[in-house]
Motif scaffolding. Structure first.
Motif, mmCIF file in Angstrom:
data_model
loop_
_atom_site.group_PDB
_atom_site.id
_atom_site.type_symbol
_atom_site.label_atom_id
_atom_site.label_comp_id
_atom_site.label_asym_id
_atom_site.label_seq_id
_atom_site.Cartn_x
_atom_site.Cartn_y
_atom_site.Cartn_z
ATOM 1 N N THR A 95 -1.829 -18.208 -7.640
ATOM 2 C CA THR A 95 -0.415 -18.180 -6.809
ATOM 3 C C THR A 95 -0.587 -16.953 -5.454
ATOM 4 O O THR A 95 0.006 -16.441 -4.847
ATOM 5 C CB THR A 95 0.630 -17.251 -7.543
ATOM 6 O OG1 THR A 95 -0.386 -15.904 -8.533
ATOM 7 C CG2 THR A 95 0.820 -18.496 -9.386
ATOM 8 N N THR A 106 -5.347 -10.214 -8.303
ATOM 9 C CA THR A 106 -6.048 -10.739 -7.077
ATOM 10 C C THR A 106 -7.706 -10.292 -7.258
ATOM 11 O O THR A 106 -8.326 -10.216 -8.200
ATOM 12 C CB THR A 106 -5.659 -9.605 -5.491
ATOM 13 O OG1 THR A 106 -6.355 -8.395 -6.185
ATOM 14 C CG2 THR A 106 -4.561 -9.117 -6.011
ATOM 15 N N GLU A 139 0.879 -1.335 -0.166
ATOM 16 C CA GLU A 139 0.088 -0.261 0.319
ATOM 17 C C GLU A 139 0.435 0.889 0.186
ATOM 18 O O GLU A 139 0.516 2.198 -0.567
ATOM 19 C CB GLU A 139 -1.415 -0.125 1.036
ATOM 20 C CG GLU A 139 -1.918 1.364 1.304
ATOM 21 C CD GLU A 139 -2.711 1.149 0.832
ATOM 22 O OE1 GLU A 139 -3.482 -0.461 0.136
ATOM 23 O OE2 GLU A 139 -3.419 2.240 -0.229
#
Ligand SMILES: NC(=O)c1ccc[n+]([C@@H]2O[C@H](COP(=O)([O-])OP(=O)(O)OC[C@H]3O[C@@H](n4cnc5c(N)ncnc54)[C@H](O)[C@@H]3O)[C@@H](O)[C@H]2O)c1
Ligand SMILES: [Zn+2]
Length: 373
Positions: A178, A136, A79
Motif C-alpha cells: 500500500t 515503509t 515530518e
C-alpha cells in the motif's frame, strides 16, 4: 519464510532480533511475547492515522488478549510531527494510561513514527521496552535498524534524540503493497546508498530490483542483506564515535546526506522527501569525488545512471545555490569546526574527508553543476 538478523548493541551484551516475515504482522503476538515473556503487560501502539487505518485494526486484534490490554496513540502524518510538542503529548498519553516500566511501546509506521515513538520510549520512566514494526521501505532497511531515535527542532533535523535500541524489530514486507511509489523511490535511494558503501554484491542485488519491485521471497532476501549491512556497521560503532574516520565507522552511513540535509533545509522540508534528497545527495557526493580525482569516470557514470533509474527525483532547478552552500556549512555533523564529507574511492570504498581539505570553491562548483543537471 522467516529471516532473522541479530544486532549487537553498545553495551556488547544486549542483542535484539530483526525478524523479516511476510505476513508477520498477523503473527505479531508470538514475536512480542517471545521478547517480553508471558506475564501480563500493557502495550501502547504509536502510529499515525494513515498507517493505522490500514494495518492498525489487524495488529490490535492480534495483540489484544485478556492479559494484555492495548492502548493506541495516533500522531499526525509528516515530518513536522517529529516535534517537541508531539513528544510531549505522546509522553502524556503514556502517563495517563499508566504505562509502567514492565510495559512496552510499539511503533507502527514509517521513520517519522519510529523515531518519535523510540525517543518517547527512551525518555519515559528513563526508558521502557520498545518494539518497531516499520511499514515503509526506508524504515525497514534503515531507520528501524541501529537505535537512533529523535525529533527535529527549529535549529535542525534530528537535533534532539537518543541512541536507544529497540527490543526487537518485526518487518512484514506485505505492508509495502500500500506504500505510494514515491515512498518506494525514497527507500530505494537509501538502499542504493547501502549498496554503494557495502560493495558490488549488495550494490548489484539492489540495482537488479530497480524498476521491478515485487514483495516475494527474493525481496525478503534483499531486505535481510540490506539490514545485515547496516547492522554490521552499527554493531562496530554503535554510538558513532566522533574520533573515528575509517571505512567502517558509522559516519559512512551519512554518505549523500550532507547535501541531502541542505536541500531539505532550504526547501523547508516540504518540497523533497528525505529519500529523494538522499538520491540527489548521492549524485553530489559522486561528482565531488570525481572532481577530487579519487573516483573513476566509469563508476561515476554507473552511479549517476542507477540513481536516475530509481525513479523521478524532484528537480533542483529553482533552488538558490548560495543558500544551499550556506546551509551545508551549518550541518550538524561538524566535528572540530569542520564538516565531514563521506566521499567515494570506488564501490565499497567510502572515504571521510574534512571540508577543510576540500575548500569552499570545489563544493560551490559541484553545487552549481548538480543543481543545473
Ligand atoms: N533513525 C534513523 O536511523 C533514521 C534513518 C533514516 C531516516 N530517518 C528518519 O525517517 C524519517 C523518514 O521516514 P519515512 O521515509 O518512512 O517517512 P514517513 O514516516 O513520513 O512515511 C512516509 C509516508 O508513508 C506513509 N506510510 C507509511 N507506511 C505506509 C504503508 N505501509 N502504506 C501506505 N502508506 C504508508 C506515511 O503515513 C507517510 O505519509 C525522517 O524523519 C528521517 O529523518 C531516521
Ligand atoms: Zn537517510
Amino acid at each position: 519464510m522467516r529471516r532473522s538478523v541479530q544486532i549487537q548493541t553498545a553495551r556488547g551484551l544486549s542483542k535484539y532480533e530483526i525478524l523479516i516475515s511476510n505476513g508477520g504482522l498477523l503473527r505479531a503476538r508470538e514475536f512480542v511475547s517471545d521478547i517480553l515473556g508471558d506475564h501480563p503487560k500493557k502495550i501502547a501502539i504509536i502510529s499515525n492515522k494513515k498507517v493505522f487505518s490500514i494495518y492498525g485494526e489487524d495488529l490490535v486484534q492480534e495483540l489484544t488478549s485478556s492479559q494484555c490490554p492495548v492502548v493506541v496513540y495516533l500522531i499526525g502524518d509528516g515530518e513536522r510531527f517529529k516535534s517537541f510538542s508531539v513528544l510531549e503529548t505522546t509522553v502524556d498519553f503514556l502517563a495517563e494510561n499508566k504505562i509502567s516500566r514492565t510495559d512496552c511501546v510499539i511503533a507502527l509506521g514509517g521513520g517519522v513514527v519510529g523515531d518519535l515513538a523510540g525517543f518517547a520510549a527512551s525518555v519515559y520512566l528513563r526508558g521502557i521496552s520498545f518494539i518497531q514494526i516499520p511499514t515503509t521501505l526506508l524504515a525497514m532497511i534503515d531507520s528501524s535498524v541501529g537505535g537512533k531515535t529523535g525529533i527535529n527542532s527549529g535549529h535542525g533535523k534530528n537535533l534532539i534524540g537518543a541512541f536507544y535500541q529497540p527490543r526487537g524489530v518485526l518487518i512484514d514486507a506485505s505492508t509495502l503493497a500500500t506504500l505510494p511509489d514515491r515512498e518506494i523511490t525514497c527507500g530505494l535511494c537509501e538502499a542504493v546508498k547501502h549498496g554503494i558503501l557495502s560493495g558490488y554484491r549488495l550494490f548489484n542485488k539492489t540495482k537488479s530490483l530497480i524498476g521491478d519491485v515485487k514483495f516475494d521471497n527474493e525481496f525478503d532476501a534483499f531486505l535481510a542483506a540490506q539490514i545485515k549491512f547496516k547492522a554490521k556497521i552499527v554493531s562496530g560503532d554503535p554510538n558513532e564515535d566522533p574520533s573515528r574516520s575509517d571505512q567502517r565507522s558509522r559516519k559512512i552511513l551519512n554518505f549523500g546526506h550532507t547535501f541531502a540535509h541542505a536541500l531539505e533545509k532550504v526547501t523547508d522540508y516540504k518540497y523533497l522527501k528525505h529519500g529523494e534528497a538522499v538520491g540527489h545527495g548521492i549524485v553530489f557526493a559522486v561528482e565531488l569525488s570525481k572532481k577530487l580525482g579519487i573516483l573513476d569516470e566509469s563508476v561515476v557514470n554507473l552511479l549517476r545512471g542507477v540513481v536516475h533509474r530509481i525513479g523521478p527525483l524532484p528537480s533542483l532547478e529553482k533552488l538558490d545555490r548560495q543558500q544551499v552552500f550556506e546551509s551545508l556549512k551549518r550541518d550538524k555533523k561538524v566535528i572540530d569546526g569542520t564538516l565531514q564529507w563521506v566521499l567515494l574511492n570506488g564501490i565499497g570504498k567510502p572515504v571521510i574527508f574534512p571540508h577543510s581539505k576540500l575548500g569552499d570553491a570545489l563544493v560551490k562548483e559541484t553545487i552549481h553543476e548538480v543543481i543545473s543537471q
